[in-house]
Scaffold this motif. Structure first.
Motif, PDB file in Angstrom:
ATOM      1  N   ALA A   1      41.771  39.860  46.373  1.00 24.67           N
ATOM      2  CA  ALA A   1      41.288  39.982  44.999  1.00 24.67           C
ATOM      3  C   ALA A   1      40.180  41.027  44.866  1.00 24.67           C
ATOM      4  CB  ALA A   1      40.802  38.632  44.497  1.00 24.67           C
ATOM      5  N   TRP A   2      39.270  41.113  45.834  1.00 24.90           N
ATOM      6  CA  TRP A   2      38.154  42.050  45.731  1.00 24.90           C
ATOM      7  C   TRP A   2      38.647  43.486  45.782  1.00 24.90           C
ATOM      8  CZ3 TRP A   2      33.553  42.923  49.578  1.00 24.90           C
ATOM      9  CH2 TRP A   2      32.498  43.518  48.884  1.00 24.90           C
TER      10      TRP A   2
ATOM     11  N   GLU B   1      41.330  44.561  44.428  1.00 22.81           N
ATOM     12  CA  GLU B   1      41.994  44.880  43.169  1.00 22.81           C
ATOM     13  C   GLU B   1      41.075  44.832  41.956  1.00 22.81           C
ATOM     14  OE1 GLU B   1      45.094  42.026  43.166  1.00 22.81           O
ATOM     15  OE2 GLU B   1      46.017  42.828  44.982  1.00 22.81           O
ATOM     16  N   GLN B   2      40.092  43.976  41.973  1.00 25.17           N
ATOM     17  CA  GLN B   2      39.234  43.816  40.794  1.00 25.17           C
ATOM     18  C   GLN B   2      37.843  43.356  41.200  1.00 25.17           C
ATOM     19  OE1 GLN B   2      41.288  40.892  38.506  1.00 25.17           O
ATOM     20  NE2 GLN B   2      40.743  39.200  39.843  1.00 25.17           N
ATOM     21  N   GLY B   3      36.913  43.506  40.271  1.00 18.66           N
ATOM     22  CA  GLY B   3      35.566  43.020  40.501  1.00 18.66           C
ATOM     23  C   GLY B   3      35.561  41.509  40.633  1.00 18.66           C
ATOM     24  N   GLN B   4      34.499  40.989  41.213  1.00 15.69           N
ATOM     25  CA  GLN B   4      34.412  39.549  41.454  1.00 15.69           C
ATOM     26  C   GLN B   4      33.096  39.001  40.932  1.00 15.69           C
ATOM     27  OE1 GLN B   4      36.869  37.522  43.127  1.00 15.69           O
ATOM     28  NE2 GLN B   4      38.000  39.364  42.556  1.00 15.69           N
TER      29      GLN B   4
ATOM     30  N   PRO C   1      31.502  45.050  41.517  1.00 17.37           N
ATOM     31  CA  PRO C   1      32.640  45.930  41.254  1.00 17.37           C
ATOM     32  C   PRO C   1      33.722  45.689  42.305  1.00 17.37           C
ATOM     33  CG  PRO C   1      30.918  47.159  42.345  1.00 17.37           C
ATOM     34  CD  PRO C   1      30.365  45.784  42.072  1.00 17.37           C
ATOM     35  N   ASN C   2      34.912  46.267  42.099  1.00 15.42           N
ATOM     36  CA  ASN C   2      35.945  46.101  43.114  1.00 15.42           C
ATOM     37  C   ASN C   2      35.501  46.762  44.416  1.00 15.42           C
ATOM     38  OD1 ASN C   2      36.790  48.888  43.264  1.00 15.42           O
ATOM     39  ND2 ASN C   2      38.024  48.577  41.441  1.00 15.42           N
TER      40      ASN C   2
ATOM     41  N   ARG D   1      35.101  50.648  44.654  1.00 15.25           N
ATOM     42  CA  ARG D   1      33.939  51.139  43.912  1.00 15.25           C
ATOM     43  C   ARG D   1      32.648  50.796  44.654  1.00 15.25           C
ATOM     44  NH1 ARG D   1      31.486  54.889  41.532  1.00 15.25           N
ATOM     45  NH2 ARG D   1      30.098  54.292  39.849  1.00 15.25           N
TER      46      ARG D   1
END
Length: 142
Positions: free
Chosen positions: A56-57, A59-62, A121-122, A125
């Motif tokens: 998940a990290w 692909e997208q921010g957490q 951020p992901n 980034r």
């Protein structure tokens, strides 16, 4: 000899090392405290809390509770030889923001009042921002 005497050194700063891969490697080896912990998280590519999906990290921010993330830092620090003392909560947040300026701190709405969270951020980034902080390119796959 005449060439050396005539060479213009006006723009040369003896205290400013050239940006090389070797310098970046040296900076990484000399990291301490929060900087070293954050670098280790970025190298592993996953957050410390077990209930997060590992991909998940990427692909997208957490979103992660502030005390859980700092708790991982404190636990990591205890495992380090000569790691020093952990910093308090507010200093931890400031240092994390220094390493990754895209980090936000939020307090979700609700009753009872939920704990504050870091919005990260992901992974790519976060790695880019760390490279900018270091001032060089890091090979994350090495």
């Amino acid at each position: 000899m005449a060439w050396l005497l005539a060479f213009d050194l006006s723009g040369f700063d003896v205290r400013k090392a050239p940006r090389t891969d070797g310098l970046v490697d040296q900076q990484i080896v000399s990291l301490r405290g929060i900087d070293k912990w954050w670098h280790a998280l970025l190298v592993k590519g996953r957050l410390p809390v077990a209930f997060f999906d590992e991909t998940a990290w990427e692909e997208q921010g957490q979103r992660i509770q502030c005390d859980l993330l700092r708790g991982d830092y404190v636990q990591w620090l205890k495992e380090q030889r000569f790691g020093g003392d952990p910093v308090n909560e507010s200093h931890f947040g400031r240092q994390l923001k220094r390493l990754c300026p895209a980090v936000e701190i939020q307090r979700p709405a609700g009753q009872p009042r939920p704990p504050r969270v870091y919005v990260l951020p992901n992974l790519n980034r976060a790695r880019e921002l760390f490279c900018a902080h270091i001032g060089g390119k890091i090979d994350w796959d090495a």
